[in-house]
Scaffold this active site. Structure first.
Site, mmCIF file in Angstrom:
data_model
loop_
_atom_site.group_PDB
_atom_site.id
_atom_site.type_symbol
_atom_site.label_atom_id
_atom_site.label_comp_id
_atom_site.label_asym_id
_atom_site.label_seq_id
_atom_site.Cartn_x
_atom_site.Cartn_y
_atom_site.Cartn_z
ATOM 1 N N GLY A 1 89.774 1.283 22.323
ATOM 2 C CA GLY A 1 89.239 1.923 21.643
ATOM 3 C C GLY A 1 90.074 2.959 20.487
ATOM 4 O O GLY A 1 90.381 2.147 19.979
ATOM 5 N N ARG A 2 89.650 3.363 19.768
ATOM 6 C CA ARG A 2 90.704 4.002 17.861
ATOM 7 C C ARG A 2 91.715 4.035 19.419
ATOM 8 O O ARG A 2 92.796 3.530 18.917
ATOM 9 C CB ARG A 2 89.471 4.870 18.155
ATOM 10 C CG ARG A 2 88.670 5.112 16.556
ATOM 11 C CD ARG A 2 88.658 5.693 16.038
ATOM 12 N NE ARG A 2 87.505 6.758 16.783
ATOM 13 C CZ ARG A 2 86.034 6.136 17.503
ATOM 14 N NH1 ARG A 2 84.921 5.680 16.516
ATOM 15 N NH2 ARG A 2 85.540 7.854 18.480
ATOM 16 N N ALA B 1 92.947 11.063 28.038
ATOM 17 C CA ALA B 1 92.012 11.368 27.679
ATOM 18 C C ALA B 1 90.801 12.605 28.130
ATOM 19 O O ALA B 1 90.831 13.477 27.384
ATOM 20 C CB ALA B 1 90.591 10.247 27.874
ATOM 21 N N ARG B 2 90.787 12.172 29.596
ATOM 22 C CA ARG B 2 89.598 13.639 30.111
ATOM 23 C C ARG B 2 90.532 13.740 31.404
ATOM 24 O O ARG B 2 89.759 12.799 31.985
ATOM 25 C CB ARG B 2 87.756 13.313 29.935
ATOM 26 C CG ARG B 2 88.256 14.265 28.639
ATOM 27 C CD ARG B 2 87.976 15.507 27.911
ATOM 28 N NE ARG B 2 87.772 15.572 26.390
ATOM 29 C CZ ARG B 2 88.710 15.750 25.593
ATOM 30 N NH1 ARG B 2 89.555 15.723 25.627
ATOM 31 N NH2 ARG B 2 88.007 16.489 24.531
ATOM 32 N N GLU C 1 90.447 22.014 33.946
ATOM 33 C CA GLU C 1 91.218 22.594 32.918
ATOM 34 C C GLU C 1 90.654 24.068 32.976
ATOM 35 O O GLU C 1 89.833 24.047 32.662
ATOM 36 C CB GLU C 1 91.212 21.821 31.639
ATOM 37 C CG GLU C 1 92.575 21.583 30.610
ATOM 38 C CD GLU C 1 92.089 20.486 29.790
ATOM 39 O OE1 GLU C 1 91.897 19.001 30.511
ATOM 40 O OE2 GLU C 1 92.221 20.865 28.579
ATOM 41 N N HIS D 1 97.509 19.871 26.803
ATOM 42 C CA HIS D 1 96.080 19.397 26.342
ATOM 43 C C HIS D 1 96.834 19.233 25.012
ATOM 44 O O HIS D 1 96.230 19.691 24.137
ATOM 45 C CB HIS D 1 94.695 19.848 26.850
ATOM 46 C CG HIS D 1 93.392 19.089 26.091
ATOM 47 N ND1 HIS D 1 92.660 18.863 26.494
ATOM 48 C CD2 HIS D 1 94.071 18.399 24.989
ATOM 49 C CE1 HIS D 1 91.762 18.032 25.675
ATOM 50 N NE2 HIS D 1 92.308 17.516 24.685
HETATM 51 N N1 LIG Z 1 94.445 14.545 24.819
HETATM 52 C C1 LIG Z 1 93.724 14.607 23.808
HETATM 53 O O1 LIG Z 1 94.195 15.891 23.264
HETATM 54 C C2 LIG Z 1 92.783 14.207 23.423
HETATM 55 C C3 LIG Z 1 91.803 13.818 23.650
HETATM 56 N N2 LIG Z 1 91.130 12.537 23.627
HETATM 57 C C4 LIG Z 1 90.148 11.881 24.885
HETATM 58 O O2 LIG Z 1 90.265 10.290 25.042
HETATM 59 C C5 LIG Z 1 88.584 10.399 24.058
HETATM 60 C C6 LIG Z 1 88.789 8.970 23.038
HETATM 61 O O3 LIG Z 1 88.325 8.919 21.901
HETATM 62 P P1 LIG Z 1 88.563 7.484 21.322
HETATM 63 O O4 LIG Z 1 89.658 6.537 21.422
HETATM 64 O O5 LIG Z 1 88.399 7.385 19.740
HETATM 65 O O6 LIG Z 1 87.253 6.636 21.496
HETATM 66 P P2 LIG Z 1 86.764 5.230 21.153
HETATM 67 O O7 LIG Z 1 84.970 5.603 21.713
HETATM 68 O O8 LIG Z 1 86.475 4.979 20.249
HETATM 69 O O9 LIG Z 1 87.093 4.628 22.350
HETATM 70 C C7 LIG Z 1 86.757 4.603 23.770
HETATM 71 C C8 LIG Z 1 86.962 2.968 24.537
HETATM 72 O O10 LIG Z 1 87.142 3.022 25.528
HETATM 73 C C9 LIG Z 1 85.626 2.180 26.487
HETATM 74 N N3 LIG Z 1 85.278 3.069 27.525
HETATM 75 C C10 LIG Z 1 83.726 3.732 27.200
HETATM 76 N N4 LIG Z 1 82.793 3.757 28.071
HETATM 77 C C11 LIG Z 1 83.631 2.345 28.750
HETATM 78 C C12 LIG Z 1 83.054 2.787 30.270
HETATM 79 N N5 LIG Z 1 82.335 2.617 30.894
HETATM 80 N N6 LIG Z 1 83.851 1.235 30.970
HETATM 81 C C13 LIG Z 1 84.743 0.465 30.188
HETATM 82 N N7 LIG Z 1 85.403 0.489 28.965
HETATM 83 C C14 LIG Z 1 84.923 2.666 28.400
HETATM 84 C C15 LIG Z 1 84.848 2.246 24.668
HETATM 85 O O11 LIG Z 1 84.830 0.480 24.835
HETATM 86 P P3 LIG Z 1 83.860 -0.608 24.136
HETATM 87 O O12 LIG Z 1 84.827 0.033 22.605
HETATM 88 O O13 LIG Z 1 83.773 -1.499 24.334
HETATM 89 O O14 LIG Z 1 82.479 0.186 23.482
HETATM 90 C C16 LIG Z 1 85.619 1.937 23.676
HETATM 91 O O15 LIG Z 1 86.947 1.482 23.460
HETATM 92 C C17 LIG Z 1 88.601 10.829 23.174
HETATM 93 O O16 LIG Z 1 86.821 10.934 24.330
HETATM 94 C C18 LIG Z 1 88.805 12.012 23.897
HETATM 95 O O17 LIG Z 1 88.195 11.858 25.050
HETATM 96 C C19 LIG Z 1 91.125 12.455 22.253
HETATM 97 C C20 LIG Z 1 91.436 13.111 21.595
HETATM 98 C C21 LIG Z 1 91.962 14.047 21.521
HETATM 99 O O1 LIG Z 2 90.075 15.732 19.964
HETATM 100 C C1 LIG Z 2 89.683 15.708 20.898
HETATM 101 O O2 LIG Z 2 88.628 15.407 22.239
HETATM 102 C C2 LIG Z 2 90.381 16.418 21.755
HETATM 103 O O3 LIG Z 2 91.014 16.578 23.051
HETATM 104 C C3 LIG Z 2 90.972 17.539 21.204
HETATM 105 O O4 LIG Z 2 91.613 16.999 20.202
#
Ligand SMILES: NC(=O)C1=CN([C@@H]2O[C@H](COP(=O)(O)OP(=O)(O)OC[C@H]3O[C@@H](n4cnc5c(N)ncnc54)[C@H](OP(=O)(O)O)[C@@H]3O)[C@@H](O)[C@H]2O)C=CC1
Ligand SMILES: O=C(O)C(=O)CO
Length: 317
Positions: free
Chosen positions: A156-157, A236-237, A266, A284
């Protein structure tokens, strides 16, 4: 004026912005809301700015009955702490902050990749211990990242921003798993399963959202496919990785190392994980810069503003 709860400490500029628009109650605390505070957020306010760790689950909504609140604006992109289906059934809109977090979180992924591959945390501990005896040709040899293959689990993003950094910055090859095929401006191979991805990469990076479908997606079977020289990075999580299986793989030397920003329970980090030299542990920190937290706050406040102005919210989930 709409009555809005700001559920946790936020940068001053975000608070000031919110106070211009709403009748704000500011909860001056670094900790997540308790169950009772979440019920109150739903019953006593028109809306709330909520944060990671505020577990708005079915029990909270059940106790709140017919809520006064009509919107939960999440400060963060990941919203797995909110039961969105139940919230919607209770008539609430839920919003998040996509995009604002992408670069900073990708940077932390790169930090963890480099730290794990180059044994940076271990080296830092060695210097601090006063036991370092000086440079020598085969001291603390790590993995050279340039030219290796990265596997992005969740393109994703954030996954794409990590892949771009790997491809353009480190001349790495890119493989990925996502629900859909991606059209990208760099070469990347899509794999069918996490197992297939794990088998072919030198660094596996977890960037899928947490959901019932991704719970323990990186399990013992996926870890067993990884090369003994490979590293796992999770930004991610925590519950996407089976932490017990990861600890076993690291303890038995079945993978070379791991870099973690997030944990299954966490902020509890198991003693067994903390005892391992081959793992880099961050608290985190993905979005932890003032600029990014201000951007996230501005987005959350804008979602609230738009909602109460009767406009379409910019970031519904
Ligand atoms: N450590 C930290 O501080 C942070 C952690 N995060 C975590 O990062 C995660 C991702 O953020 P972001 O990139 O913006 O999210 P996006 O929604 O842009 O990207 C998620 C990606 O995961 C894919 N996906 C979702 N479900 C599945 C599945 N079951 N099987 C395979 N692929 C899957 C999606 O596929 P498709 O495009 O094909 O739908 C997409 O490409 C957030 O949800 C958050 O939990 C975010 C910010 C900060
Ligand atoms: O944006 C999120 O999902 C985080 O984990 C904290 O910024």
């Amino acid at each position: 004026m709409s009555r809005v709860l700001i559920g946790r400490n936020l940068p001053e500029s975000v608070l000031a912005e919110a106070r211009k628009i709403f009748d704000v109650t500011y909860r001056d605390s670094p900790y997540p809301l308790s169950h009772a505070e979440m019920v109150e957020a739903l019953t006593e306010y028109d809306g709330a700015l909520v944060t990671l760790g505020d577990a708005f689950n079915a029990e909270v909504f059940a106790e709140a009955g017919v809520p006064r609140a009509r919107i939960l604006a999440n400060f963060g992109v990941g919203y797995n702490h909110i039961d969105v289906e139940v919230a919607k059934r209770a008539g609430l809109t839920v919003t998040n902050t996509p995009g604002a977090v992408t670069d900073a979180t990708s940077d932390i992924a790169m930090t963890l990749m480099l730290m794990s591959c180059r044994r940076a945390a271990e080296g830092e501990r060695l210097v601090r211990s006063g036991k370092w005896e000086g440079w020598h040709p085969v001291q603390m040899l790590g993995t050279h990242m340039t030219g290796k293959r990265v596997g992005i689990l969740g393109m994703g993003r954030i996954g794409q921003a990590i892949a771009r950094r790997c491809h353009f910055g480190f001349e790495m090859e890119v493989s990925y798993v996502s629900r859909s095929e991606k059209s990208l401006d760099f070469p990347a191979t899509r794999c069918e399963t996490p197992e297939a991805l794990a088998a072919e990469v030198d660094i596996l990076v977890v960037s899928v959202p947490a959901s019932p479908a991704t719970h323990h997606m990186v399990n013992a079977d996926v870890l067993a496919e990884m090369k003994p020289t490979a590293h796992l990075v999770n930004i991610a999580r925590g519950d996407i990785v089976d932490e017990a299986a990861l600890i076993a793989a690291l303890e038995e030397g079945r993978i070379a190392g791991a870099g973690l920003d997030v944990y299954e329970h966490e902020p509890d980090v198991p003693e067994a994980l903390r005892a391992l030299d081959s793992v880099v542990l961050l608290p985190h920190l993905g979005t932890a810069t003032l600029e990014v937290r201000e951007d996230m706050g501005r987005m959350a406040v804008e979602n609230l503003r738009a909602f109460f102005a009767g406009e379409d919210v910019p970031n519904p989930v």
